[in-house]
Design an enzyme around this catalytic site. Structure first.
Site: not given
Ligand code: ATR
Length: 312
Positions: A94, A130
């Site tokens: 990520k 997220d």
């Protein structure tokens, strides 16, 4: 008896039946979505997204790609070369993936992490869904953090997403608890202008004062994923409306068990997984995600994890 019509124009027009798994053949026009991770075979995203795509009759397929760290740059180049429509990014890529993209969104910049790539005619844009996924899951759990104190446990990438969301929700102050003090201090320096952060140690979780006026306690560490015990936590000293949120998904963790024993609201990471996925789905397909379908898939997977555990 239904007539079969096989003329070319009618075949092209024919939409898959809603919700039918057999009704989505992969053709020359099918667009490809997927996830890059290492490991990736445990991911619930393929089942969740494919069910959503089928439910809306969209001509896409979502695939898991096992990408090792030394292959990340090549894998991102493949998004362009193979014209993949969109990619989710998970552990451990990520943070690293951002430098291979053409542009990144606000939340991705703030968190320093990208979990969703959208291919816009060969230009790769990175987002972090997220953050909004966590905020939506908090709303669903009934956590009200505005102006109030929040305890976040852990100081990795997942904690960064939580902190960025908590700043956007105007949380009053975040106590950032971490095993390694320096990592919490570093995060406080990085994000301290976005949300007020006070670093603390794991031992502080035992102190009634720490949880005494907390609206929310979030576990962002992986503790509990493999049945580990959680450090002592004064859950019963928290306010009655305090929500305990575990980013670990689909496990009855020690953290959640203790919150439930103290009769507090305890939620796992499945709603966050759902809502981050729903936002990615919308970015890629420009369609609102069918939340009920996606939630049903996650519930089903959760109960199969439970059954597998019971058999052991
Ligand atoms: P992620 O990006 O998924 O959040 P990470 O960067 O590896 O993952 O961070 C994991 C977090 O879990 C860290 O806060 C880590 O604490 P340290 O900074 O002290 O390493 C925490 N963590 C992992 N295992 C732990 C354990 N056994 N006890 C306490 N904290 C743990």
């Amino acid at each position: 008896v239904a007539r079969r019509d096989t003329s070319k124009s009618q075949l092209q027009r024919r939409q898959p039946r809603r919700g039918s798994p057999a009704a989505s053949p992969v053709t020359g026009r099918t667009k490809i979505l997927g996830i890059f991770g290492d490991p990736v075979d445990h991911s619930s995203s393929p089942a969740m997204h494919n069910a959503a795509l089928r439910a809306l009759g969209l001509d896409y397929v979502y695939v898991a790609f096992h990408v090792r760290p030394d292959q990340l740059a090549t894998a991102v180049a493949a998004i362009r070369a193979l014209d993949l429509a969109g990619i989710n990014v998970t552990v451990p890529h990520k943070q690293e993936v951002a430098r291979h993209l053409d542009s990144i969104g606000e939340e991705a910049r703030r968190t320093g992490a990208v979990n969703t790539i959208t291919n816009r005619d060969g230009t790769l844009h990175g987002d972090n869904t997220d953050v909004a996924g966590f905020a939506a899951a908090l709303r669903e759990a009934g956590a009200r953090v505005r102006g109030r104190r929040v305890v976040v446990i852990g100081a990795g990438g997942a904690a960064r997403a939580a902190l960025v969301a908590l700043g956007a929700l105007d949380a009053g102050q975040v106590v950032l608890v971490n095993r390694t003090g320096e990592r919490a201090a570093q995060l406080a320096r990085d994000l301290g202008s976005w949300v007020a952060i006070e670093p603390a140690s794991l031992a502080d979780l035992r102190s009634p004062a720490l949880l005494g006026d907390a609206a929310l306690v979030v576990n962002t560490t992986s503790l509990g994923l493999h049945g580990e015990r959680f450090p002592a936590l004064a859950a019963s000293r928290s306010p009655h409306d305090c929500v305990f949120f575990d980013m670990v998904y689909g496990r009855h963790t020690d953290f959640l068990r203790r919150a439930r024993a103290a009769q507090r609201t305890a939620v796992d990471g499945s709603a966050m997984l759902l809502h981050q996925g729903a936002r990615a789905f919308r970015l890629w397909t420009k369609r609102a995600a069918p939340l009920a379908v996606m939630r049903a898939v996650l519930e089903l997977r959760k109960s199969s994890i439970d059954k597998a555990r019971d058999r052991r």
